[in-house]
Enzyme design. Structure first.
Site, PDB file in Angstrom:
ATOM      1  NE  ARG A 121      -4.265   1.811   2.370  1.00 36.34           N
ATOM      2  CZ  ARG A 121      -4.484   2.597   3.393  1.00 36.34           C
ATOM      3  NH1 ARG A 121      -4.052   2.299   4.447  1.00 36.34           N
ATOM      4  NH2 ARG A 121      -5.180   3.445   3.467  1.00 36.34           N
TER       5      ARG A 121
ATOM      6  CG  HIS B 212      -1.425   5.398  -0.034  1.00 39.27           C
ATOM      7  ND1 HIS B 212      -2.423   5.756   0.990  1.00 39.27           N
ATOM      8  CD2 HIS B 212      -2.495   4.611  -0.879  1.00 39.27           C
ATOM      9  CE1 HIS B 212      -3.357   5.139   1.068  1.00 39.27           C
ATOM     10  NE2 HIS B 212      -3.597   4.373   0.215  1.00 39.27           N
TER      11      HIS B 212
ATOM     12  CG  ASN C 292      -1.317   8.807   3.167  1.00 35.38           C
ATOM     13  OD1 ASN C 292      -1.575   7.758   2.834  1.00 35.38           O
ATOM     14  ND2 ASN C 292      -0.642   9.554   2.707  1.00 35.38           N
TER      15      ASN C 292
ATOM     16  CG  HIS D 210      -8.308  -3.790  -1.309  1.00 34.29           C
ATOM     17  ND1 HIS D 210      -9.424  -2.753  -1.295  1.00 34.29           N
ATOM     18  CD2 HIS D 210      -7.270  -2.932  -1.199  1.00 34.29           C
ATOM     19  CE1 HIS D 210      -8.930  -1.451  -1.349  1.00 34.29           C
ATOM     20  NE2 HIS D 210      -7.419  -1.771  -1.045  1.00 34.29           N
TER      21      HIS D 210
END
Ligand code: HEM
Ligand SMILES: *[C@@H]1O[C@H](CO)[C@@H](O)[C@H](O)[C@H]1NC(C)=O
Ligand SMILES: *[C@@H]1O[C@H](CO)[C@@H](O)[C@H](O)[C@H]1NC(C)=O
Length: 315
Positions: free
Chosen positions: A59, A63, A91, A190
């Site tokens: 992740r 990001h 975040n 996911h």
């Protein structure tokens, strides 16, 4: 003669101007031949220590890349005179793994100081994490450099929230040069990791396109008020294995996030979800290609940016 020399110089300049804009899988072959094995060993150890860390590292790369490109900007700490991205809504209280990145960076600095960027470490760690949890491998393109800036406001605007509709997801990815098929494949991330109650509360209490017993089973640990940081697995079947169960869940109305279930809710992406739910090999191969593409969003190359010695601060 002068004109020949000029044209030679110009060609060299032109060659490097183009070459420097490109990432390459062999970028560290001579400058740091042990870079990749050093990162892989550290990622394996971190994931062996805590399986969820594989999800958290994956992740971080996402990001990072969605905010002004894959430039390590997410790793910069706030100071009294600098505002980074760590307190942005997607975040704060949520992204993790910074200590592991520090450990990896110090091991890499020990073998080749000031050579390997933090942005490249995130890209390699994402791949190694997926592999460590049973997913596909791919060749990571390298040569990203690190930013000297970060953008809190872009982190807030460009990383899609879990309340996103299908059309919002499609445009958030399209804004980064990723098409709808790539968005659906990348969402398969996911299949590992956890989400906080605050990210899925409205879905389990208020939505109708959710399996009733699945929703009920989540409520004890995610009350209608309180318990915001309580966790549930994004993939209810196998939270620590990188497989295609995420898509099987969606077909059974067991997506944890509103945004997850949007991919299978009677819209244009249903058929791709069905296809991935029955073929992990198709998912794996599309995921690997899409990760390479996500990893190439607006990198800093050549003499842009810097190679940070500490991923948390600019040099
Ligand atoms: C499609 C749009 C996406 C949305 C709306 C979204 C949203 C979220 C949310 C809300 C969480 C839980 C955060 C929390 O509650 O603390 C999460 C976790 C996660 N996301 Fe996404 N995400 C998206 C796409 C992606 C992509 C493209 C990747 C990777 C390439 C990714 C990887 C992950 C991982 C691995 C976790 C679990 C992290 C952990 O356990 O530490 N996500 N995401
Ligand atoms: C569910 O929807 C109602 C009506 O829109 C709203 O008042 C309530 O806060 C929502 N509950 C959750 C948990 O989101
Ligand atoms: C919901 O999930 C449960 C548990 O997996 C399953 O037994 C049931 O058939 C599902 N319900 C529907 C309507 O599909």
């Amino acid at each position: 003669m002068a004109s020949l020399a000029f044209s030679f110089t110009f060609s060299i300049f032109f060659f490097f101007a183009i070459a420097s804009a490109q990432l390459s899988s062999t970028f560290y072959s001579s400058s740091c031949p042990n870079a990749l094995s050093t990162i892989q060993t550290a990622v394996k150890a971190a994931v062996a220590n805590e399986k969820r860390m594989g999800a958290s590292l994956l992740r971080l790369h996402f990001h990072d890349c969605f905010v002004n490109g894959c430039d390590g900007s997410i790793l910069l700490d706030d100071t009294s005179s600098f505002t980074g991205e760590k307190t942005a809504l997607p975040n704060a209280n949520s992204v993790r793994g910074f200590d592991v990145v520090d450990t990896i960076k110090s091991k890499v600095e020990a073998v080749c100081p000031k050579v390997v960027s933090c942005a490249d470490i995130l890209a390699v760690a994402a791949r190694d994490s997926v592999v460590a949890l049973g997913g596909p491998s791919w060749t990571v393109q390298l040569g990203r450099r690190d930013s000297t800036t970060a953008s809190l406001s872009t982190a807030n605007s460009d990383i899609p929230p879990p309340t996103s509709s299908l059309s919002a997801l499609i445009s958030a990815f399209s804004n980064k040069g990723l098409n709808t098929n790539e968005m659906v494949a990348l969402s398969g991330s996911h299949t590992i990791g956890q989400a906080r109650c605050t990210s899925f509360r409205a879905r389990i209490y208020n939505e109708t396109n959710i399996n009733t017993s699945f929703a009920t089973s989540l409520k004890s640990n995610c009350p209608s008020t309180g318990g915001d940081n309580n966790l549930a697995p994004l993939d209810t079947l196998t939270a620590t294995v990188f497989d295609n169960n995420y898509y099987k869940n969606l077909v059974g109305n067991k997506g944890l996030l509103h945004s997850d279930q949007q991919l299978y809710n009677g819209g244009s992406t249903d058929s791709q979800v069905t296809s991935y739910s029955t073929s992990s090999s198709t998912f794996f191969s599309d995921f690997a290609s899409a990760m390479v593409k996500m990893g190439s969003i607006s990198p800093l190359t050549g003499s842009s940016g810097e190679i940070r010695t500490n991923c948390r601060k600019t040099n």
